[in-house]
Design a protein around this motif. Structure first.
Motif, mmCIF file in Angstrom:
data_model
loop_
_atom_site.group_PDB
_atom_site.id
_atom_site.type_symbol
_atom_site.label_atom_id
_atom_site.label_comp_id
_atom_site.label_asym_id
_atom_site.label_seq_id
_atom_site.Cartn_x
_atom_site.Cartn_y
_atom_site.Cartn_z
ATOM 1 N N PHE A 159 -3.774 17.687 17.691
ATOM 2 C CA PHE A 159 -2.972 16.788 18.580
ATOM 3 C C PHE A 159 -3.749 15.921 19.468
ATOM 4 C CE2 PHE A 159 -0.104 20.650 18.216
ATOM 5 C CZ PHE A 159 0.993 20.016 17.456
ATOM 6 N N GLN A 160 -4.936 16.493 19.902
ATOM 7 C CA GLN A 160 -5.708 15.889 20.538
ATOM 8 C C GLN A 160 -6.324 14.700 19.778
ATOM 9 O OE1 GLN A 160 -8.678 18.409 22.176
ATOM 10 N NE2 GLN A 160 -7.439 19.408 23.768
ATOM 11 N N THR A 161 -6.651 14.915 18.673
ATOM 12 C CA THR A 161 -7.214 13.805 17.941
ATOM 13 C C THR A 161 -6.372 12.626 17.539
ATOM 14 O OG1 THR A 161 -9.000 15.305 16.857
ATOM 15 C CG2 THR A 161 -8.616 13.222 15.771
ATOM 16 N N VAL A 162 -5.304 13.250 16.956
ATOM 17 C CA VAL A 162 -4.162 12.268 16.576
ATOM 18 C C VAL A 162 -3.485 11.535 17.507
ATOM 19 C CG1 VAL A 162 -2.068 12.059 15.639
ATOM 20 C CG2 VAL A 162 -3.672 13.522 14.425
ATOM 21 N N GLY A 163 -3.481 12.149 18.785
ATOM 22 C CA GLY A 163 -2.906 11.689 20.083
ATOM 23 C C GLY A 163 -3.840 10.477 20.478
ATOM 24 N N SER A 164 -4.960 10.880 20.737
ATOM 25 C CA SER A 164 -5.983 9.950 21.289
ATOM 26 C C SER A 164 -6.240 8.886 20.687
ATOM 27 C CB SER A 164 -7.478 10.562 21.626
ATOM 28 O OG SER A 164 -7.964 11.020 20.336
ATOM 29 N N PHE A 165 -6.064 8.830 19.030
ATOM 30 C CA PHE A 165 -6.343 7.846 18.117
ATOM 31 C C PHE A 165 -5.352 6.868 18.283
ATOM 32 C CE2 PHE A 165 -6.011 5.511 14.178
ATOM 33 C CZ PHE A 165 -7.440 4.859 14.127
ATOM 34 N N THR A 166 -4.117 7.391 18.397
ATOM 35 C CA THR A 166 -2.732 6.682 18.370
ATOM 36 C C THR A 166 -2.770 5.927 19.627
ATOM 37 O OG1 THR A 166 -1.678 8.123 17.080
ATOM 38 C CG2 THR A 166 -0.281 6.783 18.073
ATOM 39 N N ILE A 167 -2.879 6.602 20.791
ATOM 40 C CA ILE A 167 -2.767 5.803 21.914
ATOM 41 C C ILE A 167 -3.887 4.483 22.021
ATOM 42 C CG2 ILE A 167 -3.374 5.971 24.510
ATOM 43 C CD1 ILE A 167 -2.411 8.794 24.403
ATOM 44 N N ASN A 168 -5.175 4.686 21.515
ATOM 45 C CA ASN A 168 -5.980 3.778 21.619
ATOM 46 C C ASN A 168 -5.634 2.685 20.522
ATOM 47 O OD1 ASN A 168 -8.955 4.130 22.802
ATOM 48 N ND2 ASN A 168 -8.118 6.120 22.297
ATOM 49 N N TYR A 169 -4.995 2.984 19.441
ATOM 50 C CA TYR A 169 -4.531 2.062 18.426
ATOM 51 C C TYR A 169 -3.464 1.138 18.884
ATOM 52 C CZ TYR A 169 -2.720 0.442 13.841
ATOM 53 O OH TYR A 169 -2.680 -0.356 12.766
ATOM 54 N N VAL A 170 -2.511 1.751 19.415
ATOM 55 C CA VAL A 170 -1.448 1.167 20.304
ATOM 56 C C VAL A 170 -1.832 0.337 21.141
ATOM 57 C CG1 VAL A 170 0.835 1.327 21.408
ATOM 58 C CG2 VAL A 170 0.273 2.669 19.635
ATOM 59 N N PHE A 171 -2.629 0.928 22.069
ATOM 60 C CA PHE A 171 -3.311 0.069 23.367
ATOM 61 C C PHE A 171 -3.973 -1.398 22.959
ATOM 62 C CE2 PHE A 171 -6.434 -0.878 26.458
ATOM 63 C CZ PHE A 171 -5.834 -1.061 27.473
ATOM 64 N N ILE A 172 -4.874 -1.268 21.943
ATOM 65 C CA ILE A 172 -5.629 -2.341 21.531
ATOM 66 C C ILE A 172 -4.559 -3.367 20.650
ATOM 67 C CG2 ILE A 172 -7.335 -3.082 19.830
ATOM 68 C CD1 ILE A 172 -8.768 -0.525 20.259
ATOM 69 N N PHE A 173 -3.793 -2.815 20.025
ATOM 70 C CA PHE A 173 -2.789 -3.805 19.219
ATOM 71 C C PHE A 173 -2.034 -4.605 20.445
ATOM 72 C CE2 PHE A 173 1.550 -4.643 18.142
ATOM 73 C CZ PHE A 173 1.601 -5.361 17.053
ATOM 74 N N CYS A 174 -1.447 -4.027 21.427
ATOM 75 C CA CYS A 174 -0.948 -4.394 22.386
ATOM 76 C C CYS A 174 -1.573 -5.655 23.172
ATOM 77 C CB CYS A 174 -0.117 -3.474 23.175
ATOM 78 S SG CYS A 174 1.290 -2.325 22.752
ATOM 79 N N ILE A 175 -2.940 -5.084 23.455
ATOM 80 C CA ILE A 175 -3.393 -6.087 24.367
ATOM 81 C C ILE A 175 -3.851 -7.533 23.645
ATOM 82 C CG2 ILE A 175 -5.711 -6.520 25.287
ATOM 83 C CD1 ILE A 175 -3.922 -5.073 27.311
ATOM 84 N N CYS A 176 -4.219 -7.121 22.254
ATOM 85 C CA CYS A 176 -4.505 -8.260 21.350
ATOM 86 C C CYS A 176 -3.301 -9.181 21.280
ATOM 87 C CB CYS A 176 -5.215 -7.845 20.119
ATOM 88 S SG CYS A 176 -6.784 -7.054 20.292
ATOM 89 N N TYR A 177 -2.123 -8.495 21.043
ATOM 90 C CA TYR A 177 -0.903 -9.254 20.487
ATOM 91 C C TYR A 177 -0.598 -10.037 22.006
ATOM 92 C CZ TYR A 177 4.045 -9.987 19.764
ATOM 93 O OH TYR A 177 5.277 -10.836 19.324
#
Length: 351
Positions: A159-177
């Motif tokens: 959960f820690q690995t999947v959650g942290s990667f997902t949060i970073n992925y979504v955050f980076i995507f939203c900022i760039c978008y």
């Protein structure tokens, strides 16, 4: 953001980076495999995967981007190829989470974030990429008994690995978008402002007709005949009634002639009291149409209760725009010197 220059720059960056990264990975994996003779099978597979990705990327880059110059299509192919094939394959053969390869996977949301404002129908792609491919790979790393590089790790770590990667992925995507969307809006406003400026700079302030600059541009695009006409004794109108009345006369004449104009019969203000019509119609139709114009002017062009006439010179297209303009001007001069209120075409008066 929507122009071809941006797509070309993005395609160049993605293409060169993808090819170079995979070529470098091929050599690193090959050298690592040779250095670790024992248990080198994974390095050999790694080498083959890197080589295959580099070769595929090179072919995409050459045929789609360089040869066809279809930069948007190459960008779409490249990011989806990396996101769904290259990175998952490299993740599997290089040791999974142990090697830190998920950091490379975060390149994908950056690209999606910058490209999606241009392709709004592909919003499903980053979601599929994240949930089905990357998060699924991480979970399989922990749970599947046959998945390469499997380690016995507590469920909480999953959960820690999947959650942290997902949060970073979504955050980076939203900022760039958001950044890309803002730049896209600003670019659209800039293009619209530039379009309005060009339109205004090609219009005559007084009559609203296209001006000499627009005439020169349109003339170079080709036409069948040119009509140059001006107001007879216009100087007398200005001297007798003032320049304001002269301006009103120019506007009134423009409104009369505009009734006959179309995309094939365009009116321009050449300068002063002179006007030019570019006709893409055959000579006989051009002449017939302008004779209707002349009759309408004779009946309805009134200045301070007095009828006012025009004189015109018509020239069939001859060699080039400037040459035709000169002939039309010469025909106008013949009409003026022969008593005015006449049409001359190719050196002959048209009755």
């Amino acid at each position: 953001m929507q122009n071809n220059a941006f797509s070309k720059q993005l395609a160049t960056i993605v293409g060169i980076f993808g090819i170079c990264a995979n070529v470098a990975g091929t050599f690193v994996s090959l050298i690592s495999g040779l250095a670790h003779v024992g248990g080198s099978e994974n390095f050999i597979v790694d080498t083959l995967v890197c080589f295959f990705c580099a070769l595929t990327f090179s072919l995409f880059f050459f045929f789609v981007c360089i040869k066809k110059k279809d930069y948007n299509r190459f960008n779409s192919i490249a990011v989806n190829y990396c996101g769904f094939i290259t990175f998952p394959a490299m993740y599997i053969v290089t040791g999974n989470l142990i090697c830190g390869f998920p950091f490379y996977m975060l390149i994908i949301p950056i690209y999606y974030g910058f490209s999606l404002p241009l392709k709004k129908k592909f919003y499903i792609m980053p979601a599929i990429n994240l949930l089905i491919f990357y998060d699924a790979l991480f979970i399989l790393t922990f749970l599947s008994p046959v998945f390469p590089g499997r380690k016995i790790i507590p469920n909480m770590k999953i959960f820690q690995t999947v959650g942290s990667f997902t949060i970073n992925y979504v955050f980076i995507f939203c900022i760039c978008y958001l950044i890309s969307s803002q730049f896209s809006k600003q670019n659209e406003l800039l293009e619209e402002s530039e379009k309005r400026y060009k339109e205004l700079s090609s219009r005559d302030d007084l009559t609203g007709l296209y001006n000499r600059r627009a005439l020169d541009n349109r003339g170079e695009q080709g036409f069948a005949a040119m009509i140059m006409y001006d107001i007879d004794y216009f100087k007398n109108i200005n001297d007798t009634y003032g320049h304001q009345t002269g301006d009103e006369a120019l506007i009134s004449l423009s409104q009369i002639v505009l009734k006959y104009c179309s995309n094939e019969f365009e009116l321009f203000r050449y300068g002063g009291e002179e006007f030019v019509i570019l006709s893409r119609l055959p000579d006989d139709i051009t002449l017939e149409l302008f004779q209707h114009v002349m009759n309408d002017v004779r009946m309805n062009f009134i200045v301070k209760g007095n009828p006012v006439t025009i004189s015109a010179g018509i020239a069939s297209f001859c060699k080039d725009y400037n040459r035709t303009l000169k002939i039309a001007d010469e025909n106008l001069y013949l009409a003026k010197t022969d008593g005015r209120n006449k049409i001359y075409m190719n050196g002959t008066e048209i009755k």
